[in-house]
Design a protein around this motif. Structure first.
Motif, mmCIF file in Angstrom:
data_model
loop_
_atom_site.group_PDB
_atom_site.id
_atom_site.type_symbol
_atom_site.label_atom_id
_atom_site.label_comp_id
_atom_site.label_asym_id
_atom_site.label_seq_id
_atom_site.Cartn_x
_atom_site.Cartn_y
_atom_site.Cartn_z
ATOM 1 N N SER A 16 10.381 -147.761 -67.591
ATOM 2 C CA SER A 16 10.773 -146.422 -67.882
ATOM 3 C C SER A 16 11.749 -145.622 -66.805
ATOM 4 N N GLU A 17 10.954 -145.726 -65.547
ATOM 5 C CA GLU A 17 11.777 -145.096 -64.405
ATOM 6 C C GLU A 17 13.005 -146.068 -64.147
ATOM 7 N N GLU A 18 13.032 -147.070 -64.362
ATOM 8 C CA GLU A 18 14.151 -148.138 -64.075
ATOM 9 C C GLU A 18 15.410 -147.580 -65.300
ATOM 10 N N ALA A 19 14.898 -147.268 -66.325
ATOM 11 C CA ALA A 19 15.870 -147.240 -67.477
ATOM 12 C C ALA A 19 16.694 -145.932 -67.073
ATOM 13 N N PHE A 20 15.796 -144.917 -66.395
ATOM 14 C CA PHE A 20 16.546 -143.545 -66.049
ATOM 15 C C PHE A 20 17.364 -143.786 -64.798
ATOM 16 N N MET A 21 17.218 -144.489 -63.853
ATOM 17 C CA MET A 21 17.894 -144.837 -62.774
ATOM 18 C C MET A 21 19.152 -145.505 -63.258
ATOM 19 N N VAL A 22 19.055 -146.531 -64.376
ATOM 20 C CA VAL A 22 20.320 -147.248 -64.718
ATOM 21 C C VAL A 22 21.149 -146.351 -65.433
ATOM 22 N N ASN A 23 20.579 -145.348 -66.271
ATOM 23 C CA ASN A 23 21.429 -144.333 -66.967
ATOM 24 C C ASN A 23 22.083 -143.672 -66.204
ATOM 25 N N SER A 24 21.654 -143.162 -65.042
ATOM 26 C CA SER A 24 22.191 -142.300 -63.722
ATOM 27 C C SER A 24 23.319 -142.865 -63.392
ATOM 28 N N TYR A 25 23.668 -144.125 -63.245
ATOM 29 C CA TYR A 25 24.780 -144.793 -62.519
ATOM 30 C C TYR A 25 25.715 -145.132 -63.650
ATOM 31 N N LEU B 23 22.613 -138.487 -71.579
ATOM 32 C CA LEU B 23 21.401 -138.642 -71.579
ATOM 33 C C LEU B 23 21.028 -139.535 -72.753
ATOM 34 N N ALA B 24 21.684 -139.397 -73.913
ATOM 35 C CA ALA B 24 21.351 -140.309 -75.130
ATOM 36 C C ALA B 24 21.554 -141.711 -74.925
ATOM 37 N N GLY B 25 22.317 -142.094 -74.064
ATOM 38 C CA GLY B 25 22.517 -143.517 -73.357
ATOM 39 C C GLY B 25 21.174 -144.307 -73.143
ATOM 40 N N VAL B 26 20.546 -143.372 -72.634
ATOM 41 C CA VAL B 26 19.204 -143.978 -71.904
ATOM 42 C C VAL B 26 18.349 -144.703 -73.005
ATOM 43 N N TRP B 27 18.346 -144.381 -74.531
ATOM 44 C CA TRP B 27 17.784 -145.293 -75.324
ATOM 45 C C TRP B 27 17.954 -146.804 -75.295
ATOM 46 N N GLY B 28 19.191 -146.976 -75.020
ATOM 47 C CA GLY B 28 19.710 -148.502 -74.832
ATOM 48 C C GLY B 28 19.071 -149.281 -73.671
ATOM 49 N N ASP B 29 18.518 -148.165 -72.590
ATOM 50 C CA ASP B 29 17.947 -149.045 -71.445
ATOM 51 C C ASP B 29 16.377 -148.931 -71.599
ATOM 52 N N ASP C 83 12.747 -149.633 -73.038
ATOM 53 C CA ASP C 83 11.974 -150.975 -73.612
ATOM 54 C C ASP C 83 11.294 -150.253 -75.155
ATOM 55 N N GLU C 84 11.099 -151.169 -76.094
ATOM 56 C CA GLU C 84 10.601 -150.788 -77.509
ATOM 57 C C GLU C 84 9.465 -149.788 -77.288
ATOM 58 N N ALA C 85 8.758 -149.927 -76.482
ATOM 59 C CA ALA C 85 7.507 -149.204 -76.284
ATOM 60 C C ALA C 85 7.799 -147.553 -75.956
ATOM 61 N N ASP C 86 8.657 -147.716 -75.100
ATOM 62 C CA ASP C 86 9.190 -146.322 -74.480
ATOM 63 C C ASP C 86 9.956 -145.480 -75.608
ATOM 64 N N GLN C 87 10.661 -146.225 -76.446
ATOM 65 C CA GLN C 87 11.634 -145.838 -77.460
ATOM 66 C C GLN C 87 10.620 -144.881 -78.344
ATOM 67 N N SER C 88 9.363 -145.218 -78.616
ATOM 68 C CA SER C 88 8.640 -144.477 -79.546
ATOM 69 C C SER C 88 7.864 -143.269 -78.886
#
Length: 129
Positions: free
Chosen positions: A12-21, A26-32, A34-39
């Motif tokens: 989850s933290e990795e997805a936010f770091m990726v989204n930040s660069y 913020l909506a773009g983070v959904w693509g980063d 994983d399936e468990a976090d998306q729920s």
């Protein structure tokens, strides 16, 4: 330092770091995520994001309009969302969705800080590794 820090991040933290660069809202983070976090509810995701902000790795800003010298219009990082407003802003589900009209002005965006860049970018020593 960055490799060790990066390895210590949760998915989850990795997805936010990726989204930040990625220069997205913020909506773009959904693509980063994983399936468990998306729920997960956005309030729970906000609870994962806030410590990254408090470490100084990510800033939350509002998207602002931008105009090039040739007159082309676009977007840029705008005003910083004050820390005391972040819980309410990040727990608002509307900030986790792309706007219907495709106008991003005012949308929430994550911005990688200089300290965050040290986590996401490998040093020459690590690359030689």
């Amino acid at each position: 330092m960055s490799e060790r820090e990066w390895q210590a991040l949760t998915k989850s933290e990795e997805a936010f770091m990726v989204n930040s660069y990625e220069i997205d809202i913020l909506a773009g983070v959904w693509g980063d995520l994983d399936e468990a976090d998306q729920s997960r509810p956005v309030k729970e995701l906000a609870g994962i994001l806030l410590p990254l902000i408090d470490r100084g790795w990510i800033e939350v800003r509002r998207v602002a309009p931008w105009k090039s010298p040739s007159g082309q219009r676009g977007y840029q990082h705008g005003e910083l969302v004050p820390r005391e407003q972040l819980p309410a802003v990040l727990e608002d589900a509307a900030n986790w969705e792309y706007p219907d009209d495709a106008d991003w002005v005012g949308a929430v965006t994550l911005v990688e800080t200089e300290a965050g860049r040290k986590i996401t970018c490998r040093s020459p020593e690590e690359m030689a590794g």
